[in-house]
Design an enzyme around this catalytic site. Structure first.
Site, mmCIF file in Angstrom:
data_model
loop_
_atom_site.group_PDB
_atom_site.id
_atom_site.type_symbol
_atom_site.label_atom_id
_atom_site.label_comp_id
_atom_site.label_asym_id
_atom_site.label_seq_id
_atom_site.Cartn_x
_atom_site.Cartn_y
_atom_site.Cartn_z
ATOM 1 N N GLY A 199 0.804 -1.212 0.000
ATOM 2 C CA GLY A 199 0.000 0.000 0.000
ATOM 3 C C GLY A 199 0.841 1.268 0.000
ATOM 4 N N ALA A 200 1.807 1.327 0.908
ATOM 5 C CA ALA A 200 2.627 2.526 1.043
ATOM 6 C C ALA A 200 3.782 2.226 1.975
ATOM 7 C CB ALA A 200 1.799 3.679 1.615
ATOM 8 N N MET A 201 4.727 3.164 2.052
ATOM 9 C CA MET A 201 5.926 2.924 2.861
ATOM 10 C C MET A 201 6.348 4.192 3.572
ATOM 11 S SD MET A 201 8.166 0.826 3.913
ATOM 12 C CE MET A 201 9.352 1.405 5.118
ATOM 13 N N ASN A 223 9.055 5.576 4.737
ATOM 14 C CA ASN A 223 10.434 6.083 4.725
ATOM 15 C C ASN A 223 10.499 7.460 5.380
ATOM 16 O OD1 ASN A 223 10.959 3.913 2.763
ATOM 17 N ND2 ASN A 223 9.787 5.245 1.406
ATOM 18 N N GLU A 269 0.937 5.955 7.542
ATOM 19 C CA GLU A 269 2.355 6.195 7.244
ATOM 20 C C GLU A 269 2.875 7.383 8.043
ATOM 21 O OE1 GLU A 269 3.484 3.684 5.813
ATOM 22 O OE2 GLU A 269 1.579 2.969 4.985
ATOM 23 N N GLU A 272 3.670 -2.263 13.513
ATOM 24 C CA GLU A 272 2.490 -2.365 12.638
ATOM 25 C C GLU A 272 1.184 -2.479 13.418
ATOM 26 O OE1 GLU A 272 2.698 -1.364 9.879
ATOM 27 O OE2 GLU A 272 4.786 -1.669 9.269
HETATM 28 N N1 B3K Z 1 5.841 -0.797 6.408
HETATM 29 C C1 B3K Z 1 5.294 -0.952 5.089
HETATM 30 C C2 B3K Z 1 5.300 -2.352 4.596
HETATM 31 C C3 B3K Z 1 6.540 -2.787 3.933
HETATM 32 C C4 B3K Z 1 6.338 -4.114 3.271
HETATM 33 C C5 B3K Z 1 7.555 -4.865 2.945
HETATM 34 N N2 B3K Z 1 7.299 -6.064 2.217
HETATM 35 C C6 B3K Z 1 3.915 -0.431 4.994
HETATM 36 C C7 B3K Z 1 3.242 -0.107 6.255
HETATM 37 O O1 B3K Z 1 2.885 -0.973 7.028
HETATM 38 O O2 B3K Z 1 3.064 1.041 6.526
HETATM 39 ZN ZN ZN Z 2 2.629 0.093 8.700
#
Ligand code: B3K
Ligand code: ZN
Length: 866
Positions: free
Chosen positions: A262-264, A266, A299, A321
């Site tokens: 869905g999104a990341m 960073n 995010e 998460e």
């Molecule tokens: N942290 C990322 C998920 C990354 C997935 C790697 N395979 C999205 C999230 O939970 O916000």
């Molecule tokens: Zn997440």
């Protein structure tokens, strides 16, 4: 392509890193024959750990140079590691590698998409960019310089703040970014592309100004304002609810059409699937708008829960998460409609997480081992993880939970920690003993609570006995389970003083309610206070009372679901035995009352209450599933309601029209939801009149919610002569073929259709120009959604299974993460009859025995077959 030797990694084997990396300087030069990455790391031995060589991770790297403190240094390189011996206690390591982002079809590491280069490093993508100790407990300060052709890639972004930029020879340019915050490599990101940008600012509670920017494909700026508004709302909400302010000068979101998830999150440079950024009333539905709010918030919230405080190792994934999902759920509930938000969360949990927890991939919210970590970004880690956090708040109360969050950040800001650390902060702030509660982190499987009530007229007391079990757990020890309860009178009055939060901590335990002068109707597990199955022999009369009168909207809804579930399951047995189901008038009456009460109870609630439980959720309640009978039973109940309540549905359909201009507000969305639910019941008759009604709505709708609801209704019509169906599908594609996300909807409405020819349609669509095996969204919309179509995927002749196996094999090398998600469609194959099982087993074996199968898919199919 080499074959991975799958290795199992265990939580119990965790050891701290032997080396620490204080700073990382990256120089990334995007060139015609690849991208050259020069990395300079300042290293020092971890004083807490005995001397060990430096071992760096890498994948698909072409090593051009390695030096230590400016001199060549011997090293041992394998395909996935670089080992250096005899290093001084602190030193500067420089490596130069070439990578090929244009050939990176896995969408992990740095890859090419239509408008430029993007990265995805969680969980282990950074090692596909440069040699590094790619683990979350290695936190460093990063400086990044990008070089690229100016005309093709005018936008150059990395985490943190822009420091300097300029031109170079041959029409190239460069930009340097510095991120002041220490971070693990999985939060690294860069973008080089041709993108439009929407800018805004946010002033934090303490008066800092944050520059906000959303970057998108050129021409899509008019689809960004909703995401920008969501970002600003999230920033404000986190200040108000948790006292958490944005620590950044720049917060950027970049949308890309090719993205595995869905999104990341960073640091300062989120990269998003376009699905969770782009929205305009004519192309996005109410649900899309709400999902964008939630994902943007998710995010952003990670900036504290995940980035400022991160995970020690990947087993702790739920630390960030589960907590962040809980936070985005609470945000969504505050922003939209708390009642329906909770209902939808539980519907989602039952449709995805409960089956996962009962199947071959079952794992605790904190897994103890994995082969491929990407296989553990699951409904269990995310959604059950959020339920576990919610239970902590339920047990200690909202204020203590807030104090626990404060304590968590006070103790661990800037650290990489474990789930125990989080719970310890909650315990310190509240004084609550979580020892027994930790079982929720360690055991797989959905616990069951069996309830039994006894009313004693003489003593005017009601005794509720609750027993717990979890057949999937490794032992019989009991969980600590919060169970919210209230008692009602037969006429629907709440019995005063009967609202209680019970703490079930023994295998079996009785709770006594005093001063209960009449036989009560118990309402158990209010607001779904724990993620469990509840076995209670409530009577249809009791459930009808709760459906009409329970003041907790979740449990009112739940009563309706329990009623419908029993009817459908019984009817499924009847149909399997060749008999015709008979539906009780009482259920129709309850449904009629619901429809009549929409003004008081809210259209959104009534729409949820009249949505029958899904086939996947129902299947979990049956030991040997006959998907055809179950499908027929559920449809038969829909049709019966449609026949009995035709006037009500038609009347509401006419009166609920939203005449104001479109907004995705929960009030309007609720009205549309109920009106479209009425339409879906009306088309159960399938006559010319309703086809025309749906087609008219399709043609005249000024928003995607209504247009798509009409299309979905028509797409289910089986009659060969339904020209409205064919016209709507054709017109929809013709109109929206240039809007990728709308084309996904067009694919999905066909792959999820009830029609018996759905597999043939899906197969034909794999050859359609709209389909693209390189784009995860297309695969999810067409192939994975078909795998969730219970009756069509599980066709008795095994054709659905054979098709899925082919698709997995077509994809496993190209994109292992997405292929592995497709393989999860087989999770429940053992719930079906012997004939279907034989077909599924053959398909799974075919995949497993494929030479050079990716580790991701191998882990899933091995567990499925095991
Ligand atoms: N942290 C990322 C998920 C990354 C997935 C790697 N395979 C999205 C999230 O939970 O916000
Ligand atoms: Zn997440």
């Amino acid at each position: 392509m080499k074959t991975d030797t799958p290795q199992t990694i265990y939580l119990k084997d965790y050891t701290p890193p032997a080396w620490l990396v204080d700073t990382v300087d990256l120089d990334v030069s995007i060139e015609a024959d690849g991208t050259v990455v020069s990395a300079t790391q300042t290293l020092r031995r971890n004083p807490a750990v005995a001397d060990q060589p430096l071992v760096l991770d890498g994948e698909e790297l072409e090593t051009l140079a390695v030096s230590v403190d400016g001199r060549e240094h011997p090293y041992l390189a394998s395909a996935t590691s670089l080992t250096l011996n005899d290093l001084p206690a602190s030193c500067t390591l420089r490596t130069v590698v070439r990578i090929q982002p244009d050939n990176n079809t896995r969408l992990s590491g740095m890859y090419r998409s239509k408008d430029g280069y993007f990265t995805q490093c969680e969980a282990q993508g950074f090692r596909r960019i440069t040699w590094f100790m790619d683990r979350p407990d290695v936190m460093s300060t990063y400086t990044v310089t990008l070089h690229a052709d100016r005309a093709t890639f005018p936008v150059l972004l990395a985490n943190g703040n822009p420091v300097a930029s300029g031109d170079e020879a041959n029409g190239r340019h460069w930009a340097t970014w510095a991120d002041p915050f220490r971070k693990p490599a999985y939060l690294f990101a860069l973008v080089a592309g041709k993108l439009d940008v929407l800018r805004d600012t946010f002033r934090t509670a303490s008066g800092r100004e944050v520059q906000l920017a959303i970057y998108v494909e050129p021409g899509k700026l008019d689809q960004c304002p909703h995401a920008m508004a969501a970002l600003k709302k999230s920033m404000k909400w986190d200040e108000e609810r948790f006292g958490l302010e944005c620590d950044l000068d720049h917060y950027m979101i970049v949308a890309v059409g090719d993205f595995n998830m869905g999104a990341m999150e960073n640091k300062g440079l989120n990269i998003f699937n376009t699905k969770y950024v782009l929205a305009r009333p004519d192309v996005a539905t109410d649900v899309d708008f709400e999902n964008i709010d939630r994902v943007v918030a998710h995010e952003y919230f990670h900036n504290w829960t995940g980035n400022r405080v991160t995970c020690r190792d990947w087993f702790q994934l739920s630390l960030k998460e589960g907590l962040t999902v809980f936070r985005d759920q609470e945000f969504g509930a505050d922003l939209h409609n708390r009642q329906t938000a909770r209902i939808r969360e539980v519907r989602g949990l039952r449709a995805a997480q409960f089956p996962e927890d009962a199947g071959p991939m079952a794992h605790p919210i904190r897994p103890e081992s994995f082969v491929e970590i990407n296989n553990f970004y699951t409904a269990t880690v995310y959604e059950k993880g959020a339920e576990v956090i919610r239970m902590i708040q339920t047990l200690i109360g909202r204020d203590a939970f807030r104090a626990g969050m404060d304590e968590y950040f006070r103790r661990h800001d800037g650290q990489a920690v474990t789930c125990e650390d989080f719970v310890a902060a909650m315990a310190a702030a509240s004084g609550f003993d979580f020892t027994q509660f930790m079982r929720w982190y360690r055991q797989p499987g959905t616990p069951r609570i069996a309830a039994d009530g006894f009313w004693d007229a003489d003593s005017a007391s009601y005794t509720l006995t609750l027993s717990q079990s979890n057949p999937r757990a490794s032992d019989d020890a009991p969980y600590l389970i919060p169970v919210r309860v209230a008692l009602f009178a037969a006429d629907g009055r709440l019995l005063p003083g009967s609202e209680r939060l019970l703490q079930l901590s023994a295998s079996s335990q009785s709770f006594v309610f005093e001063n209960v002068a009449e036989e009560p109707v118990p309402s158990l597990l209010r607001d779904f206070s724990a993620p469990v199955y509840l076995d209670f022999d409530d009577t249809p009369e009791q459930l009808t009372v709760l459906l009409a009168h329970e003041s907790d909207p979740f449990n009112a809804w739940e009563a309706g679901q329990r009623l419908a579930t029993r009817l459908i399951l019984a009817a499924s047995t009847e149909i399997a035995a060749g008999r015709t189901p008979v539906w009780p008038a009482s259920f129709v009456d309850a449904a009629r009352q619901l429809l009549q009460s929409h003004a008081e109870r809210g259209a959104a609630f009534v729409a949820e209450a009249l949505t029958l439980p899904g086939e996947t959720t129902l299947a979990e309640l049956i030991s040997v599933v006959d998907p055809d009978a179950l499908h027929a039973a559920r449809n038969s109940l829909s049709r019966h309601l449609a026949e009995q309540l035709e006037n009500e549905f038609a009347g509401l359909y006419a009166s609920l029209t939203v005449s104001e201009a479109y907004t995705p507000s929960s009030e309007h969305a609720g009205r549309r939801a109920l009106r479209n639910l009425c339409l879906s019941y009306l088309v159960e008759f399938d006559g010319e009149a309703v086809r025309e009604l749906a087609f008219k709505q399709f043609r005249e709708a000024d928003n995607m919610t209504d247009q798509f609801a009409a299309l979905a209704a028509l797409a289910n019509i089986n009659a060969a002569d339904c020209r409205q169906r064919d016209s709507a599908l054709a017109e929809f594609y013709a109109r929206w073929q240039d809007e990728a996300l709308v084309v996904d909807k067009w694919l999905q409405v066909q792959s999820t259709s009830r029609r018996p020819d759905t597999l043939a349609t899906v197969k034909a669509l794999t050859a359609h120009p709209a389909f693209d095996l390189g784009n995860p969204n297309k695969i999810y919309a067409l192939i994975r959604a078909f795998g969730a179509n219970l009756v069509r995927f599980n066709a008795a002749d095994g054709s659905g299974y054979a098709f899925m196996a082919e698709q997995i094999l077509a994809l496993h090398d190209r994109n292992p993460q997405v292929a592995s998600r497709l393989a999860r469609c087989f999770d429940r194959w053992k719930k079906f009859d012997a004939g279907r099982q034989a077909h599924a087993q053959a398909a799974l074996r075919r995949v497993r025995d494929h030479q050079g199968l990716s580790r991701d898919v191998l882990e899933v199919v091995t567990r499925a077959l095991g």
